[in-house]
Design a protein around this motif. Structure first.
Motif, PDB file in Angstrom:
ATOM      1  N   UNK A 299     -11.211 -32.193 -21.073  1.00 15.03           N
ATOM      2  CA  UNK A 299     -11.009 -32.376 -22.508  1.00 15.03           C
ATOM      3  C   UNK A 299      -9.557 -32.643 -22.881  1.00 15.03           C
ATOM      4  N   UNK A 300      -8.638 -32.425 -21.927  1.00 11.38           N
ATOM      5  CA  UNK A 300      -7.219 -32.327 -22.286  1.00 11.38           C
ATOM      6  C   UNK A 300      -6.651 -33.625 -22.843  1.00 11.38           C
ATOM      7  N   UNK A 301      -7.323 -34.750 -22.613  1.00 11.73           N
ATOM      8  CA  UNK A 301      -6.766 -36.025 -23.068  1.00 11.73           C
ATOM      9  C   UNK A 301      -6.925 -36.230 -24.575  1.00 11.73           C
ATOM     10  N   UNK A 302      -7.944 -35.625 -25.182  1.00 12.16           N
ATOM     11  CA  UNK A 302      -8.268 -35.987 -26.561  1.00 12.16           C
ATOM     12  C   UNK A 302      -7.213 -35.550 -27.578  1.00 12.16           C
ATOM     13  N   UNK A 303      -6.692 -34.304 -27.540  1.00 11.34           N
ATOM     14  CA  UNK A 303      -5.650 -33.961 -28.523  1.00 11.34           C
ATOM     15  C   UNK A 303      -4.422 -34.853 -28.417  1.00 11.34           C
ATOM     16  N   UNK A 304      -4.015 -35.195 -27.196  1.00  9.75           N
ATOM     17  CA  UNK A 304      -2.844 -36.058 -27.029  1.00  9.75           C
ATOM     18  C   UNK A 304      -3.096 -37.472 -27.524  1.00  9.75           C
ATOM     19  N   UNK A 305      -4.365 -37.865 -27.592  1.00  8.45           N
ATOM     20  CA  UNK A 305      -4.679 -39.221 -28.044  1.00  8.45           C
ATOM     21  C   UNK A 305      -4.375 -39.414 -29.523  1.00  8.45           C
ATOM     22  N   UNK A 306      -4.021 -38.339 -30.227  1.00 10.89           N
ATOM     23  CA  UNK A 306      -3.618 -38.460 -31.624  1.00 10.89           C
ATOM     24  C   UNK A 306      -2.293 -39.206 -31.765  1.00 10.89           C
ATOM     25  N   UNK A 307      -1.665 -39.555 -30.644  1.00 10.90           N
ATOM     26  CA  UNK A 307      -0.449 -40.367 -30.688  1.00 10.90           C
ATOM     27  C   UNK A 307      -0.744 -41.774 -31.205  1.00 10.90           C
ATOM     28  N   UNK A 308      -1.991 -42.205 -31.125  1.00  8.78           N
ATOM     29  CA  UNK A 308      -2.361 -43.510 -31.664  1.00  8.78           C
ATOM     30  C   UNK A 308      -2.457 -43.466 -33.177  1.00  8.78           C
ATOM     31  N   UNK A 309      -2.554 -44.612 -33.827  1.00 10.36           N
ATOM     32  CA  UNK A 309      -2.703 -44.657 -35.285  1.00 10.36           C
ATOM     33  C   UNK A 309      -3.966 -43.928 -35.752  1.00 10.36           C
ATOM     34  N   UNK A 310      -3.910 -43.387 -36.951  1.00  9.31           N
ATOM     35  CA  UNK A 310      -5.019 -42.598 -37.484  1.00  9.31           C
ATOM     36  C   UNK A 310      -6.354 -43.346 -37.519  1.00  9.31           C
ATOM     37  N   UNK A 311      -6.410 -44.629 -37.876  1.00  9.38           N
ATOM     38  CA  UNK A 311      -7.720 -45.295 -37.899  1.00  9.38           C
ATOM     39  C   UNK A 311      -8.478 -45.215 -36.583  1.00  9.38           C
ATOM     40  N   UNK A 312      -7.762 -45.272 -35.464  1.00 10.11           N
ATOM     41  CA  UNK A 312      -8.494 -45.194 -34.196  1.00 10.11           C
ATOM     42  C   UNK A 312      -8.893 -43.769 -33.892  1.00 10.11           C
ATOM     43  N   UNK A 313      -8.182 -42.792 -34.447  1.00 13.03           N
ATOM     44  CA  UNK A 313      -8.622 -41.409 -34.298  1.00 13.03           C
ATOM     45  C   UNK A 313      -9.992 -41.234 -34.935  1.00 13.03           C
ATOM     46  N   UNK A 314     -10.199 -41.870 -36.075  1.00 14.86           N
ATOM     47  CA  UNK A 314     -11.487 -41.793 -36.756  1.00 14.86           C
ATOM     48  C   UNK A 314     -12.556 -42.579 -36.015  1.00 14.86           C
ATOM     49  N   UNK A 315     -12.209 -43.780 -35.564  1.00 12.98           N
ATOM     50  CA  UNK A 315     -13.216 -44.660 -34.959  1.00 12.98           C
ATOM     51  C   UNK A 315     -13.600 -44.208 -33.561  1.00 12.98           C
ATOM     52  N   UNK A 316     -12.617 -43.914 -32.743  1.00 15.56           N
ATOM     53  CA  UNK A 316     -12.876 -43.660 -31.332  1.00 15.56           C
ATOM     54  C   UNK A 316     -13.070 -42.182 -31.046  1.00 15.56           C
ATOM     55  N   UNK A 317     -12.191 -41.350 -31.563  1.00  8.95           N
ATOM     56  CA  UNK A 317     -12.166 -39.964 -31.134  1.00  8.95           C
ATOM     57  C   UNK A 317     -12.860 -39.028 -32.106  1.00  8.95           C
ATOM     58  N   UNK A 318     -13.651 -39.561 -33.014  1.00  4.97           N
ATOM     59  CA  UNK A 318     -14.449 -38.717 -33.897  1.00  4.97           C
ATOM     60  C   UNK A 318     -15.875 -39.230 -34.001  1.00  4.97           C
TER      61      UNK A 318
END
Length: 680
Positions: free
Chosen positions: A248-267
């Motif tokens: 799971x450890x990769x997902x919190x760090x992936x917040x380094x990307x822009x917010x729109x992709x946080x919504x699309x990909x990681x949610x």
């Protein structure tokens, strides 16, 4: 009927066309014929086409349509075909609508959020390419295409997490996501290979028909049931993609990307690919109680312990990220309890309200001039009324407030865990129950600190050097690292940002009550998802269902409701009424706080043990095997031997004819001697 193979192909390929046009002709790769405005118009129009087409397909599926056909045969391996094809059934149709609708909202939102970014066209190209990849994954009718979509979404995720590639933290985060997912994908490939080796086909339907026969086989050289090993390998793939402990450890760090992709990909989409895959393979997982036990235990650990980490986060996006990890754990618990339809139902409701929360967090970041620290906010309700009300709706849905969408899906997961008979279900039941309190606590903590209480904009950066350094370490979702908040008055976001918030808020309120009966108890998944009689969770919870209204009213006398209320009250008291309490608790529980601050030391283990050990092993292999054995002994050693032989033979090559004649005579005499005496 609206559907046809041509429509299915058009739905999948439309976002790819948008990605190609914006990516090749808008970024300078083949020129800049496509400008910023044109790029978002093209990609949004094509994703909108896919969304409308997906809705039409869903309508046809509700009217009884089923389709399983081949579009293209890639190659033949003996009698086995490797194909590109589509499977249109209730599961794929629902996923198509979720993927395209959330993607459409994110595309619209991106116009406002990325308006000043120099990589505008490139970003639209990436998110359209992601939409294509996800559609290919959920529409696949075979494991070849499933794996293609699986790897494609991972690749685009890598590109999007590192979108701001000049930031070292973004590069570290996307490499971390890529490597961790490779671990899971290795298991995924092994699972696919085992099924193909014994079933002789990649086609879902043909594999599922052989499920009973596969269950009779054991792994060669062991007494392990083949199907158990294959299902565990497949689930390891899901652990990577859907961010389950310990991958799971990769997902919190992936917040380094822009917010729109946080919504699309990681949610909403990519991280739910593993949930979708397990539900798709339910005819196989149902035959392995060992695999189901593993699934429910891992899901329960994530639902509780990863949610706890959200309580101590100060970056608004990271709180929502840990919430995603926890909710993915809830979905996984439902899978382990054989409540696959409940898992998919929570996947759908979660897609809407979690995308709403991520986009709402992005709106807050815009309003706060790209400051993400919730300690620097407060009182934003009067400055950002639309963001406030939509964020509140998303929060109420997330914590499971009766009559909101998340309530109907989460409550049924808790009931399914209680009704499950697989080993580990008791632990899962208590984990998801306690998780209700934890979810409410971290959700309302963010809500109160951001939108209520004292305005703390004038104290930006006033937490001391250590706090500042810790905040900087999280990284800012900004277009430049120096875009901090310097005392400007917060403001509401433009309409292209707030419109998707309003549109996502609607299903976050009504989707649960509207669709619960049909998806869970109306037979929607009856010919798609297989549940055996020895797994009674769905049959048990069906007995307590008397409609959405009665179910919502009954919630007020249940334990989960009061746990949710308790979490909200604790957050209200600790962060609005008496803010000294959290600091006092932290000082009393320093060891626990240390463990939480270090995220249970998973990152430390990966970086200091796995990564450092790999580097030492690689260095040792390089020095010993490569330099010493291969270069030193085999390559250089053989060269030295040849050189020594050449030095000796060189002395025999004198150039005098009588020397060569003498050697020939000696050789001839030796041959004659051997013939005469050696053959006797």
């Amino acid at each position: 009927m609206f559907s046809s193979p041509s429509l299915y192909l058009a739905i999948a390929l439309a976002p790819l066309l948008g990605a190609v046009l914006a990516g090749l002709f808008g970024t300078g790769f083949l020129g800049r014929q496509v400008g910023r405005r044109t790029s978002h118009m093209i990609t949004i129009a094509l994703v909108a086409f896919s969304a409308v087409g997906s809705v039409l397909v869903l309508v046809d599926v509700l009217n009884g349509l089923r389709y399983d056909g081949t579009v293209y045969t890639w190659m033949m391996l003996g009698q086995a075909k490797l194909e590109i094809g589509f499977l249109i059934d209730p599961l794929s149709a629902l996923m198509m609508v979720v993927v395209t609708s959330v993607s459409l909202m994110v595309h619209i939102y991106t116009i406002g959020y990325m308006s000043e970014d120099p990589g505008y066209q490139r970003f639209f190209s990436y998110i359209s390419l992601f939409t294509f990849s996800m559609l290919m994954l959920v529409m696949a009718n075979n494991m070849v295409q499933l794996f293609f979509g699986w790897e494609a979404v991972g690749l685009v995720s890598y590109l999007l997490i590192g979108f701001w590639y000049t930031k070292p933290t973004a590069i570290f985060a996307n490499m971390k996501a890529f490597l961790v997912n490779r671990v899971g994908d290795f298991g995924f490939v092994l699972g696919i290979g085992l099924l193909f080796a014994y079933a002789g086909t990649m086609h879902y339907g043909d594999i599922f028909k052989q499920a009973d026969d596969l269950a009779k086989n054991t792994l060669p050289g062991t007494d392990w049931m083949l199907l158990t090993v294959a299902c565990i390998c497949l689930f390891i793939g899901a652990m990577g993609k859907s961010a389950q402990v310990p991958l799971h450890a990769w997902l919190p760090d992936s917040m380094e990307g822009p917010t729109p992709i946080s919504a699309l990909i990681h949610a909403a989409t990519m991280v739910t690919a593993g949930i979708f895959m397990v539900a798709r393979f339910s005819p196989l997982f149902e035959l392995s109680d060992v695999a189901l036990s593993m699934i429910i235990i891992i899901g329960a650990i994530g639902a509780l312990f990863l949610g706890i980490l959200g309580i101590i986060q100060n970056d608004i996006k990271r709180v929502v990220a840990y919430s995603t990890l926890s909710q993915l754990g809830y979905m996984t618990v439902a899978l382990g309890a054989s409540a696959y339809s409940v898992a998919i139902f929570h996947l759908m409701t979660h897609a809407f309200f979690k995308a709403l929360l991520f986009l709402g967090a992005g709106s807050v970041i815009i309003g706060m001039h790209h400051d993400q620290d919730i300690r620097n906010m407060g009182g934003l309700r009067k400055y950002m009324p639309i963001t406030w009300i939509t964020f509140l709706i998303g929060t109420l849905a997330l914590v499971g407030t009766p009559f909101f969408s998340g309530f109907y899906s989460k409550e049924h997961i808790i009931e399914a865990a209680a009704a499950s008979t697989v080993w580990g279900s008791t632990f899962a039941q208590y984990a998801v129950l306690i998780g209700v309190f934890v979810t409410s606590l971290y959700s309302f903590r963010v809500y109160f600190l951001v939108f209520h209480g004292k305005e703390r904009f004038d104290t930006s950066g006033g937490h001391g050097d250590a706090a500042h350094a810790g905040h900087a370490a999280h990284g800012h979702d900004a277009h430049a690292d120096d875009h901090g908040h310097h005392g400007g008055v917060p403001h509401e976001s433009p309409w292209v940002v707030t419109l998707p918030l309003v549109l996502l808020a609607i299903p976050s309120v009504v989707a649960g009550a509207w669709l619960c009966d049909a998806l869970l108890f109306g037979g929607y998944f009856k010919d798609t998802i297989v549940v055996l009689a020895q797994h009674p969770a769905m049959a048990t919870i069906a007995k307590t269902w008397h409609g959405w209204l009665a179910y919502g009213l009954h919630a007020f006398v249940t334990v989960p409701f009061w746990l949710m209320v308790a979490g909200a009250v604790v957050a209200w008291y600790c962060y609005l009424i008496n803010p000294k309490v959290p600091a006092a608790i932290q000082s009393k529980l320093k060891f626990i706080n240390c463990v939480l601050e270090n995220k249970y030391f998973f990152d430390w283990f990966y970086e200091q043990v796995i990564a450092r050990g790999s580097r030492l092993l690689g260095k040792g292999l390089w020095q010993t095997a490569d330099r010493g054995l291969i270069d030193g002994l085999l390559v250089n050693g053989s060269a030295k031997v040849i050189g020594a032989i050449a030095a000796v033979t060189r002395r025999l090559q004198t150039g005098f004819i009588y020397h060569y004649a003498f050697a020939m005579i000696i050789g001839l005499m030796a041959a004659i001697t051997y013939i005469i005496f050696g053959t006797k």
